[in-house]
Design a protein around this motif. Structure first.
Motif: not given
Ligand SMILES: *Cc1c(COP(=O)(O)O)cnc(C)c1O
Length: 398
Positions: A1, A3-6
């Motif tokens: 998946m 990461p939330a931080l691109m």
């Protein structure tokens, strides 16, 4: 998946809890000598008390107001930059790319205002780096950075860095100006010949072009002068600044002569955050330090210590380092092994640095580093040179 931080960056697995001068401490308590300095941005060191106090004081009064009102902090910052440089007027923005974007617009607009709306093309150089927006990417011209981003913004021509005949050949009736880094940063700390910069000035005068210097990395004392072009004894018509200007706080600027600046009339250009009170208070505190009597001299003295030690490393470890280049505290060490390996090994020895193009180790410490920091850095570099495994740099001839 994802990461939330691109995942736009390849990040080293280090996170910092605090800094102090040229040193950073990780969240798990390890200390590093910081010769990356947020990529030549933390000009006055980490947690500099004067900068911290200026930011805290300003944040506690007023952080942001619109450019629809007067901003005394911006007025005084602009006045100080004008007093200390070639420029007559300054526009503030938020980053280097944005400064260059504005510089390109200003050159085109000044040509149009001068009765030459057909003059829109900007002459740039192979190996340039001007930023990541669509126009500054086109000015950069590096195919790797342009890949997948569609049609390249029109209006930019490229010639070999340092080749005056190529410059003359490339000038057409549509050329508006020339944009150059006095020392190419990203592509490997490659200084332009001082004479080349003077010849660019002469050719711009001859053909009615505007000369733009990208001093995003080289400016604000990095080379031991406020701007690197001062070493060449020549002046641009317009110049961009960012990185070191805010000492780590995001701010950029375009400095221009009146003959260019006067065409950026109300409504022609703008920025919501550009030149807000907080950013200008930060940059003002940075200028307090950098323009203080003797400071730039001290930068040159520190640089001389590093240069001498680095030249000794070149002699002692020719299997690791092959060339030193740059000016002041913008230093490149060309490597005989992959520069990325040296950065990694250096990190294992407690020192941070970054790579640049052309297999170069880039050393860009805070300008406030102490003599002891210099000695320490040379020691860590020496230990690293001993430890780094011999390996041919990728793409280089064996
Ligand atoms: C870093 C840099 C830029 C881009 O600055 P950003 O703040 O990342 O947009 C432009 N030109 C030069 C010479 C630079 O070193």
């Amino acid at each position: 998946m994802i990461p939330a931080l691109m995942p736009v960056f390849n990040r080293a697995d280090l996170a910092f809890a605090r800094g102090d001068g040229a040193w950073l401490t990780t969240t798990d308590g390890r200390r590093f000598l910081d010769f990356a300095a947020g990529i030549a941005s933390c000009s006055v060191g980490h947690a500099n008390p004067h900068l911290v106090a200026a930011i805290a004081e300003q944040a506690g009064r007023v952080m942001h107001v619109s450019n629809l009102f007067r901003i005394p902090e911006a007025e005084s910052l602009a006045e100080r930059l004008v007093a200390a440089s070639f420029a007559d007027s300054v526009f503030f923005c938020n980053s280097g790319a944005e400064a260059n974007e504005g510089l390109i617009k200003a050159i085109r607009r000044a040509q149009a205002g001068n009765g030459h709306p057909e003059r829109t093309r900007i002459l740039c150089f192979d190996g340039a780096f001007h930023g990541r927006t669509l126009a500054t990417l086109a000015a950069t011209g590096n195919p790797t950075y342009l890949e997948g981003f569609g049609e390249v913004a029109p209006g930019f021509d490229h010639v070999p860095f340092g080749n005056m005949n190529a410059v003359r050949d490339a000038i057409t009736a549509e050329t508006a100006g020339i944009l150059i880094e006095p020392i190419q940063g990203e592509s490997g700390i490659r200084p332009a010949d001082m004479r080349f910069l003077q010849e660019l000035r002469a050719v711009c005068d001859e053909f009615g072009l505007f000369l733009g210097f990208d001093e995003v990395q080289t400016g604000i004392g990095r080379t031991g002068k406020l701007f690197a072009h001062e070493w060449a004894g020549t002046e641009p018509d317009i110049c961009s600044s960012a990185k070191g200007l805010g000492g780590g706080f995001p701010i950029g600027a375009i400095l221009a002569k009146e003959e260019v600046a006067k065409y950026l009339t109300p409504g022609s250009h703008g920025s919501t955050f550009g030149g807000n009170p907080l950013a200008c208070a930060a940059a003002g505190a940075v200028l307090d330090i950098i323009l203080a009597p003797g400071f730039l001299e001290q930068v040159r003295t520190r640089a001389a210590i590093l240069d001498e030690g680095l030249d000794a490393l070149l002699r002692d470890f020719p299997e690791v380092f092959t060339e030193r280049r740059g000016l002041g505290l913008l230093i490149g060490m060309r490597c005989a092994v992959p520069a990325g390996d040296v950065v990694t090994a250096l990190r294992e020895h407690g020192m941070l640095a970054v790579t640049a193009g052309d297999n170069v180790l880039r050393l860009v410490p805070p300008l406030t580093l102490t003599e002891e920091d210099c000695t320490r850095a040379l020691l860590l570099l020496r230990e690293t040179a001993r430890a780094v495994p011999a390996r041919t740099p990728e793409g280089a001839a064996a």
